[in-house]
Design an enzyme around this catalytic site. Structure first.
Site, PDB file in Angstrom:
ATOM      1  N   LYS A  15       0.845  -1.200   0.000  1.00  0.00           N
ATOM      2  CA  LYS A  15       0.000   0.000   0.000  1.00  0.00           C
ATOM      3  C   LYS A  15       0.877   1.246   0.000  1.00  0.00           C
ATOM      4  O   LYS A  15       1.869   1.322   0.736  1.00  0.00           O
ATOM      5  CB  LYS A  15      -0.909  -0.024   1.237  1.00  0.00           C
ATOM      6  CG  LYS A  15      -1.990   1.053   1.240  1.00  0.00           C
ATOM      7  CD  LYS A  15      -2.909   0.892   2.451  1.00  0.00           C
ATOM      8  CE  LYS A  15      -3.984   1.963   2.486  1.00  0.00           C
ATOM      9  NZ  LYS A  15      -4.824   1.862   3.699  1.00  0.00           N
TER      10      LYS A  15
ATOM     11  N   SER B   2      -9.765   2.154   2.649  1.00  0.00           N
ATOM     12  CA  SER B   2      -8.876   2.833   1.734  1.00  0.00           C
ATOM     13  C   SER B   2      -7.945   1.909   0.955  1.00  0.00           C
ATOM     14  O   SER B   2      -7.415   2.300  -0.075  1.00  0.00           O
ATOM     15  CB  SER B   2      -8.042   3.849   2.515  1.00  0.00           C
ATOM     16  OG  SER B   2      -7.195   3.189   3.435  1.00  0.00           O
TER      17      SER B   2
ATOM     18  N   SER C 180      -9.884  -0.172   6.893  1.00  0.00           N
ATOM     19  CA  SER C 180      -9.275  -0.089   5.557  1.00  0.00           C
ATOM     20  C   SER C 180      -8.536  -1.344   5.107  1.00  0.00           C
ATOM     21  O   SER C 180      -8.128  -1.421   3.945  1.00  0.00           O
ATOM     22  CB  SER C 180      -8.329   1.110   5.481  1.00  0.00           C
ATOM     23  OG  SER C 180      -9.061   2.306   5.446  1.00  0.00           O
TER      24      SER C 180
END
Lengths: 502, 98
Positions: free
Chosen positions: A85, A160, A184
């Site tokens: 990420k 996210s 997330s």
């Protein structure tokens, strides 16, 4: 030992690939090349990656092959590719956090998570898309455009960490790293039919994790099955003195628990407040089936009440913006990232305000102002102060529940993946996606999302959330492994095998 | 408790060092009002005698060894700076117009 000859390397589990690499059936370089080719093939449609680091990934893979040739001992995931990420720093590799304000910035240091990945010879393929500074539940708030759900390209992959979940579901990588501030990791896992774990707060170091809300942020492992997730968890967890909230204790035996998968005699609590109104019918249906499945496996399921959970969303949307507005003050255009309006006529304060206007997207601006309001004099006690007290009451609800049961369960998200554009201009509708995951972050517990089937009305994945007390992360894997094995026995394969070919 | 005006939004923008367009001010005034009304429900909870939680897993007296560790390399930091001059960060003037 699976024979990989002639099989698509991108369809394999991480543990199968690691075994094959260590046995010399396939080279790490071949495995990495296969995944880079898959990314080149499908990512123009999925958009999971913001940056693909092909040269460094191939060099790292060749390094693993060289170690093996020398006869060195290889780690449990050596040579396996991973999607990272874009909120974790990696030296010399662009780290944007999905924001224009960091476009082109190359960090001068590795995050602790990246250090651990490198030390375990895991091959980092690149950086994955996310809502800007991890603010969102759909990746639609990325400054670089949304990621698409591999199950249906018109739908969101969660957020996210939607880039990481989509990379797994699109078979672009067998492992991924996410971060979870309010869900997330877990909500993206739920809507893509993958597995994600938010470890106990402090279980994985936040050093080099660009801060959203420091008392809530936690990095964790994501994969397509429970054992791979456990192996990655063990690789990245553990004490780091550079994060003063890092827990200085032994990491729970998550791999042992994933290999155990016996829930006989376990007491499992069904949280009354995390179901009912607002939950999609197909989500409720699959969840009830999972409860029956656990009872059939010998667990005792009882209903428990956590009466303050109904206030968790409100407390979270005061605490998070307050911490975020403070953390994001560092993006001032002076030392790194974007600077705008520096034409000789503007003062430093004006340049900061112009830079932040140009560099931040609407959701980030909304939350900065919300946090600034909640922390301002005259409102502090009513908003931030009261939210911190509610946080205490939510933790007490968990304590009371865990006095009766070993783990708690709920649906991970109230709905399956929604359509891109459906909620992007309605902040409250977007925030409600995290209603079941947020209480966990407020109290610091460990939690997993695990696929439990497709909702009949739309054919999209549904996730089961399993919640354990702090530092009992191993219980997630024990329960998760039991459910996964039983479902594989029923279906003949993992749910992710039913995802469209793309 | 809420009812956010355009003037409130402009004030928050100034506090947060965030320039806003007139359209943004209009949008945010409405949206912040809706969000604050929604989260204000937490005031229903009687919590006067409840201690606040700032951190989920409290740890106290966290020390580290007082030893020299390598810091960031100057060249690496300079490479990430938006403006660099004479071996320093170059910044706009600090004082406003007189």
């Amino acid at each position: 030992m699976a024979d990989l000859m002639g099989n698509d390397l991108t369809r394999q589990s991480a543990s199968t690939l690691a075994d094959a690499i260590s046995q010399g059936e396939v080279s790490a370089e071949e495995v990495t090349k296969a995944h880079l080719e898959r990314i080149a093939d499908v990512d123009p449609r999925v958009h999971a990656f913001l940056y693909v680091d092909s040269d460094d990934a191939l060099a790292a893979a060749r390094g693993v092959d060289a170690k093996r040739a020398r006869g060195d001992q290889l780690g449990a995931l050596a040579g396996v590719p991973l999607a990272l990420k874009d909120v974790l720093t990696m030296k010399g590799v662009p780290t944007t956090c999905g924001s224009k304000i960091l476009e082109g910035w190359r960090p001068p240091y590795d995050s602790h998570v990246v250090e651990r990945l490198r030390a375990n010879d895991i091959v980092i393929l690149g950086k994955t898309n996310m809502d800007e500074f991890a603010m969102g539940s759909s990746t639609e708030h990325s400054a670089y455009g949304p990621t698409r759900n591999p199950w249906d390209l018109e739908r969101i992959p969660g957020g996210s960490g939607g880039g990481s979940s989509a990379a797994l579901a699109a078979f672009e990588a067998p492992l991924a790293i996410g971060t979870d501030t309010g869900g997330s990791i877990r909500q993206p896992a739920a809507v893509t039919g993958t597995v994600g774990v938010k470890p106990t707060y402090g279980g994985v170091s936040r050093y080099g994790l660009v801060a959203l809300a420091s008392s809530l942020d936690q990095a964790g492992p994501c994969a397509r099955n429970v054992l791979d997730t456990a192996l990655l968890h063990a690789a990245i967890a553990g004490h780091d003195p550079r994060d003063s909230t890092s827990i200085n204790a032994a990491v729970p035996d998550v791999v042992g628990a994933a290999l155990n998968g016996d829930v006989r005699g376990m007491r499992i609590g069904l949280v009354r407040e995390l179901s009912g109104a607002g939950y999609q019918a197909g989500v409720e249906l699959r969840f009830r089936e999972a409860v029956e499945l656990l009872e059939g496996l010998g667990a005792e399921v009882i209903e428990v009440s956590c009466p303050h959970f109904e206030y968790a969303l409100g407390a979270y949307y005061l605490i998070l913006p307050s911490e975020a507005s403070s953390n994001l003050a560092r993006f001032d255009g002076m030392r790194y990232g974007l600077r705008a309006g520096d034409d000789g006529s503007h003062s430093v304060e004006e340049v900061m305000a112009i830079t932040r206007e140009a560099g931040f997207g609407p959701e980030v601006k909304r939350r900065i102002m919300l946090g600034t309001y909640a922390l301002s004099s005259g409102y502090y006690d009513a908003y931030y102060g009261q939210a911190q007290k509610v946080r205490t009451l939510i933790t007490r609800d968990f304590d009371a529940a865990f006095a009766q049961v070993d783990v708690l369960i709920s649906p991970t998200a109230p709905t399956t993946a929604f359509k891109i554009g459906e909620k992007v201009d309605d902040p409250i509708a977007m925030y409600l996606n995290d209603v079941a995951t947020i209480p966990v972050n407020l109290a610091g517990n460990a939690a997993m999302s695990l696929p439990i089937g497709l909702a009949p009305e739309d054919g999209l994945p549904v996730g089961l959330q399993i919640i354990a007390p702090p530092m009992a992360d191993d219980r997630l894997y024990r329960v998760g492994s039991a459910v996964e094995s039983a479902l594989v026995d029923t279906w003949g394969h993992l749910l992710i095998e039913e995802a469209p070919a793309l | 408790m809420s009812a956010i005006t355009r003037a409130d939004v402009e004030h928050l923008g100034r506090l947060a060092r965030l320039n806003l367009t007139p359209e943004e001010i209009d949008n945010f005034a409405g949206q912040l009002d809706v969000i604050l009304t929604s989260v204000a429900r937490i005031s229903e909870v009687a919590a006067d005698d409840i201690p606040p939680t700032s951190h989920p897993i409290p740890v106290e007296n966290v020390y580290r060894e007082d030893v020299v560790r390598p810091g960031l390399l100057r060249a690496d930091v300079a490479a990430g700076a938006p403006a660099w001059e004479d071996d320093r960060f170059r910044v706009p003037r600090i004082l406003g117009e007189a």
